[in-house]
Design a protein around this motif. Structure first.
Motif, PDB file in Angstrom:
ATOM      1  N   GLU A  97       0.907  -1.196  -0.180  1.00 40.87           N
ATOM      2  CA  GLU A  97      -0.047   0.065   0.014  1.00 40.87           C
ATOM      3  C   GLU A  97       0.656   1.343   0.084  1.00 40.87           C
ATOM      4  O   GLU A  97       0.458   2.183  -0.637  1.00 40.87           O
ATOM      5  CB  GLU A  97      -1.053   0.169   1.230  1.00 40.87           C
ATOM      6  CG  GLU A  97      -2.283   1.186   1.018  1.00 40.87           C
ATOM      7  CD  GLU A  97      -3.123   0.930   2.334  1.00 40.87           C
ATOM      8  OE1 GLU A  97      -3.222  -0.253   2.879  1.00 40.87           O
ATOM      9  OE2 GLU A  97      -3.581   2.097   2.584  1.00 40.87           O
ATOM     10  N   ALA A  98       2.033   1.236   0.642  1.00 46.22           N
ATOM     11  CA  ALA A  98       2.833   2.605   0.690  1.00 46.22           C
ATOM     12  C   ALA A  98       3.409   2.948  -0.446  1.00 46.22           C
ATOM     13  O   ALA A  98       3.829   3.850  -0.759  1.00 46.22           O
ATOM     14  CB  ALA A  98       3.731   2.122   1.922  1.00 46.22           C
ATOM     15  N   THR A  99       3.685   1.877  -1.336  1.00 46.19           N
ATOM     16  CA  THR A  99       4.596   2.250  -2.439  1.00 46.19           C
ATOM     17  C   THR A  99       3.980   1.752  -3.907  1.00 46.19           C
ATOM     18  O   THR A  99       4.466   1.972  -4.906  1.00 46.19           O
ATOM     19  CB  THR A  99       5.944   1.140  -2.497  1.00 46.19           C
ATOM     20  OG1 THR A  99       5.578  -0.263  -2.460  1.00 46.19           O
ATOM     21  CG2 THR A  99       6.749   1.469  -1.196  1.00 46.19           C
TER      22      THR A  99
END
Ligand code: DHB
Length: 311
Positions: free
Chosen positions: A203-205
């Protein structure tokens, strides 16, 4: 008691590792043998040793795992030699030698010939379901090829073996694979290998989490328990009673183990959770499963194995 009967043997308990986890070399196998597991299985071997796919290739997820290892292993000769020594040292505690193929049909046959010609007489788990070899389909999704392969193997192979299957998702496929397997004197099936070719996104990247195959990999753990239970149940309903079932997929707790047994499994393999928790998982699972038996007034696994209630 948690004693498990499987192909005429009695194991102290039904738990073992799933192939691929904690079984790469002699040291890891010794640790498994010394753990509270009832048995163990070796890393799927190919004819030649292999480094496998580039890393990262195994990632723990909140609800399971994704992997595309690519059959890293020390080669069949290594596992076979070690298995022969273990068999001689401990003839009454059987374990499983896992054999796969990187190159396809002919290597499956030659690997089984190699085992047939050796002094190893124990159980073999023939892996027809590795999803991580680029360009190679999972053998057991091709019903004709699977039948051809088993025909070829039974021309010369005289020792006990079973097959590790991929998950199936349609009743027509449950019927088809059972029809094929019931034609042969195989001793067990293992349901299921990982759910092949899932995709997990960080989700972060906004990026995949494993390098091989553009991020596609086999899914294990909590995600796959309903699929694993369905395959154990569906195959138990269709296979000759002489064919035992190993239940694999989504076993994190004693309750998960109990459900696999209700569906008809005789032995239980733990992959993702063993990777996350380490060898202590076996003592915990034994304790949790025993507590369930006691709470329900059962004295042995035979009291409820395969006795799933339906509406
Ligand atoms: C590998 C993965 C599997 O699911 C399997 O059955 C055999 C090998 C692997 O990627 O190494």
């Amino acid at each position: 008691t948690l004693q498990a009967t499987f192909y005429g043997h009695t194991f102290d308990n039904p738990f073992m590792n799933a192939s691929g986890v904690h079984c790469m070399d002699k040291t890891e196998l010794d640790e498994l043998a010394a753990s509270a597991s009832g048995s163990f299985v070796t890393k799927s071997a190919t004819a030649d040793s292999r480094d496998g796919n580039p890393e990262p290739r195994y990632i723990n997820l909140e609800l399971g795992s994704i992997n595309s290892m690519g059959l890293p292993n020390l080669g069949l000769a290594y596992y076979l030699e070690d298995a022969i020594k273990r068999q001689a040292a401990n003839p009454d505690t059987p374990f499983f030698l896992s054999v796969a193929s990187y190159k396809g049909f002919d290597e499956y046959v030659s690997n089984m010939k190699h085992i047939q010609e050796s002094d190893y007489t124990g159980l073999v788990e023939l892996n027809l379901s590795c999803p991580n070899v680029p360009g190679k389909p999972q053998m057991a999704y091709d019903f004709e090829d699977t039948e051809k392969l088993l025909n070829e193997i039974f021309k010369f192979y005289t020792k006990p073996f079973g097959v590790k299957l991929p998950p199936y998702f349609d009743f027509m496929h449950f019927d088809k694979i059972a029809d094929v397997l019931n034609k042969f004197d195989i001793k067990f099936v293992n349901c299921v290998n990982s759910v092949g070719n899932g995709l997990y996104i960080d989700e972060a990247t906004d990026t995949v989490v494993i390098k091989p195959k553009g991020g596609f990999g086999g899914i294990g753990g909590e995600y796959i328990k309903p699929t694993a239970l369905a395959n154990v149940r569906a195959l138990r309903q269709r296979l000759n009673p002489s064919i035992d079932i190993i239940g694999t997929g989504g076993i994190l707790t004693g309750r998960d183990a109990y459900e696999h047994l209700l569906c008809g499994a005789s032995m239980l393999q733990v992959g993702t959770q063993l990777h996350k928790e380490g060898l202590g998982v076996f003592e915990r699972l034994n304790t949790e499963l025993l507590a369930i038996l006691e709470a329900k007034g059962y004295t042995s696994i035979a009291d409820f194995k395969g006795k799933l209630a339906t509406l």
